[in-house]
Design an enzyme around this catalytic site. Structure first.
Site, mmCIF file in Angstrom:
data_model
loop_
_atom_site.group_PDB
_atom_site.id
_atom_site.type_symbol
_atom_site.label_atom_id
_atom_site.label_comp_id
_atom_site.label_asym_id
_atom_site.label_seq_id
_atom_site.Cartn_x
_atom_site.Cartn_y
_atom_site.Cartn_z
ATOM 1 N N GLN A 88 -4.289 -2.667 -8.647
ATOM 2 C CA GLN A 88 -5.434 -3.002 -7.897
ATOM 3 C C GLN A 88 -6.278 -4.211 -8.196
ATOM 4 O OE1 GLN A 88 -6.142 -1.082 -5.312
ATOM 5 N NE2 GLN A 88 -5.052 0.744 -5.691
ATOM 6 N N LYS A 103 0.845 -3.804 -2.002
ATOM 7 C CA LYS A 103 -0.696 -3.792 -2.087
ATOM 8 C C LYS A 103 -1.218 -5.113 -1.771
ATOM 9 C CE LYS A 103 -0.945 0.307 -4.989
ATOM 10 N NZ LYS A 103 -1.551 1.382 -4.221
ATOM 11 N N ASP A 131 -2.255 -2.087 -16.109
ATOM 12 C CA ASP A 131 -1.847 -1.450 -14.753
ATOM 13 C C ASP A 131 -2.739 -2.340 -13.806
ATOM 14 O OD1 ASP A 131 -1.704 -0.482 -12.100
ATOM 15 O OD2 ASP A 131 -2.150 1.692 -13.016
ATOM 16 N N HIS A 171 -4.462 5.984 -12.651
ATOM 17 C CA HIS A 171 -3.746 6.585 -11.593
ATOM 18 C C HIS A 171 -2.699 7.618 -12.189
ATOM 19 C CE1 HIS A 171 -0.571 6.773 -8.580
ATOM 20 N NE2 HIS A 171 -1.422 6.122 -7.570
ATOM 21 N N CYS A 213 -4.763 10.275 -6.169
ATOM 22 C CA CYS A 213 -3.602 10.398 -7.443
ATOM 23 C C CYS A 213 -4.606 10.148 -8.661
ATOM 24 C CB CYS A 213 -2.534 9.240 -7.380
ATOM 25 S SG CYS A 213 -1.727 9.710 -5.836
HETATM 26 N N1 7TS Z 1 -1.736 1.971 -10.379
HETATM 27 C C1 7TS Z 1 -2.629 2.098 -9.611
HETATM 28 C C2 7TS Z 1 -4.302 1.490 -10.046
HETATM 29 C C3 7TS Z 1 -2.598 2.340 -8.368
HETATM 30 O O1 7TS Z 1 -3.774 2.216 -7.560
HETATM 31 C C4 7TS Z 1 -1.390 2.791 -7.706
HETATM 32 C C5 7TS Z 1 -1.159 3.146 -6.230
HETATM 33 C C6 7TS Z 1 -0.257 2.926 -8.584
HETATM 34 C C7 7TS Z 1 -0.559 2.729 -9.950
HETATM 35 C C8 7TS Z 1 1.022 3.349 -8.119
HETATM 36 O O2 7TS Z 1 1.557 2.422 -7.333
HETATM 37 P P1 7TS Z 1 2.872 2.606 -6.662
HETATM 38 O O3 7TS Z 1 2.912 1.130 -5.859
HETATM 39 O O4 7TS Z 1 3.920 2.572 -7.603
HETATM 40 O O5 7TS Z 1 2.794 3.708 -5.635
HETATM 41 N N2 7TS Z 1 -2.222 3.621 -5.680
HETATM 42 C C9 7TS Z 1 -2.419 4.309 -4.393
HETATM 43 C C10 7TS Z 1 -3.418 4.574 -3.850
HETATM 44 O O6 7TS Z 1 -4.776 4.399 -4.493
HETATM 45 N N3 7TS Z 1 -3.536 5.414 -2.708
HETATM 46 O O7 7TS Z 1 -2.124 5.204 -2.473
HETATM 47 C C11 7TS Z 1 -1.688 4.911 -3.763
#
Ligand code: 7TS
Length: 416
Positions: free
Chosen positions: A208, A231, A205, A128, A371
């Site tokens: 997910q 999430k 990370d 990401h 992203c």
């Molecule tokens: N890393 C992964 C693997 C992610 O899926 C996401 C967010 C992030 C980092 C960033 O997380 P945040 O909570 O700091 O924003 N992924 C997504 C997505 O797949 N669609 O919207 C956000």
């Protein structure tokens, strides 16, 4: 439902009022955008309300009753999160705004202190943007080398390249556990063992993975892990950085301000111990407390049951979707090699048009680059449509997705 695991989806669905929504004049909502953010159950919303209604106060500073209560509630959630991921010490749990901030914290507080020009940082093509851009910014600022483990056509990482790329110049491997764009489950145990052989640190990370799979930080052996509450049924604006105690202790603060100091003088200041050192300013107290209710909810269901449910749904979806005319499904073929994520395209139909028609039929998916532009570049597409599942999704939701796709293929005249 004919399954061997214990998950009462009908009962779960009653806890998610958003699922009762209708969209586009009468279509029942089918929520398949869980990789972006999950829905929240009433228990989480009630806990947030309870905090603001009965205990509202700032933490770590007042002697009055409400402040003592709020501090205790907040710190109890730190212990709860620690237990959830099996941390050895709850002080290893740092509250942040989300995965993005957790990764930026490591890049700036560890990277700026310990990395030197030409040191190598290894990430992958499947990351990401939040695990790419902060490292690029550090590269441009201090001259580290940033290398990417490439992705194979089947959505897996090229582990042969990983093996030769991770060498004595590698100082940290920063890698996703599950790809948000394709759902690929990365063999992080193998990546960690390659890194450890070279004395490199590992940041995983887990944005997910922690919401969907049992993660045990002690048996995994990584040095840092980042994830987001939103999430996994919790509120937005709350995340976690877990790190090994001695490493966190050796790092400089990320943000300066209240709560992270021991003493402040006109000419210099000294820092508080971890975790406070990394939690400058008033945190999202109500959000963290709501996150506690989300963890209770997940624990009551059981992470093994959640994973089994998602494998069942993903397997069903892969079988049903393969018959849609003109479809390309990206990523691994087998449900057990994926999180509950399916990224796909239809021949000659733009992903945004698919997303729009699905929405007209009540089905919420994400269309775009997710992203993860390097993944799109590797696939040779500008965007995909992504359906992603969670505890409240059913096989009927997938049928609704497939029906929406037939409406799309009929409309655009796509033939098999
Ligand atoms: N890393 C992964 C693997 C992610 O899926 C996401 C967010 C992030 C980092 C960033 O997380 P945040 O909570 O700091 O924003 N992924 C997504 C997505 O797949 N669609 O919207 C956000």
């Amino acid at each position: 439902m004919n399954t061997s695991y214990q998950l009462d989806v009908d009962k779960i669905r009653r806890d998610f009022p958003t699922l009762k929504r209708e969209v586009n004049s009468g279509a029942s909502l089918v929520y398949l955008d869980n990789a972006a953010t999950s829905l929240r159950p009433i228990q989480v919303m009630a806990q947030i309300t309870r905090f603001y209604r009965d205990h509202n106060s700032n933490i770590h500073r007042g002697v009055h009753t409400l402040s003592v209560e709020a501090t205790e509630m907040f710190e109890n959630i730190r212990s709860k999160v620690g237990k959830f991921i099996n941390a050895e010490d709850s002080r290893e749990v740092i509250f942040t705004r989300g995965t993005t901030e957790s990764i930026n914290l490591v890049v700036n507080s560890w990277g700026r202190k310990f990395l030197k020009p030409n040191d190598e940082v290894i990430i992958s093509e499947l990351e990401h943007h939040s695990n790419i851009v902060p490292w690029q910014m550090l590269r441009d600022s201090i001259g580290i080398k940033l290398k990417y483990i490439p992705m194979l056509d089947n959505g897996h990482l090229d582990m042969d390249v990983a093996e030769s790329m991770i060498n004595s110049k590698t100082k940290i491997v920063s890698i996703t556990a599950v790809s948000n764009a394709l759902g690929t489950i990365i063999p992080i145990e193998k990546v960690i063992s390659l890194a450890k052989k070279q004395g490199a640190l590992v940041l995983v990370d887990c944005a997910q993975s922690v919401p969907h799979l049992k993660v045990d930080v002690q048996s995994l052996g990584a040095d840092f892990m980042a994830f987001s509450a939103h999430k996994m049924l919790g509120p937005t604006g709350v995340g976690v950085l877990w790190g090994k105690f001695d490493i966190l202790d050796s790092m400089d603060p990320f943000l300066g301000g209240g709560d992270m100091i021991l003493t402040v003088n006109m000419d210099h200041s000294t820092w508080a111990e971890i975790p406070s050192k990394f939690e400058a300013g008033t945190p999202n107290i109500g959000g963290v407390i709501g996150f506690g209710a989300a963890i209770d909810y997940l624990n009551d269901i059981g992470m093994e049951n959640i994973r089994a449910h998602e494998v069942d749904l993903t397997d069903y979806a892969l079988q049903k979707m393969i018959d849609v005319p003109g479809i390309t499904i990206f990523g691994p073929n087998l449900a057990k090699e994926r999180g509950g994520v399916i990224s796909f395209a239809l021949e000659n139909v733009h992903p945004h048009d698919i997303g729009q028609i699905l929405d007209d039929n009540g089905v919420a998916v994400r269309a775009g680059h997710h992203c993860a532009q390097p993944v799109m570049n590797a696939l040779g597409v500008p965007a995909t449509v992504r359906a992603s599942f969670y505890i409240y999704n059913t096989r009927e939701d997938i049928d609704a997705l497939v029906n929406g796709l037939s409406v799309t293929t009929d409309l655009f005249g796509v033939k098999s």
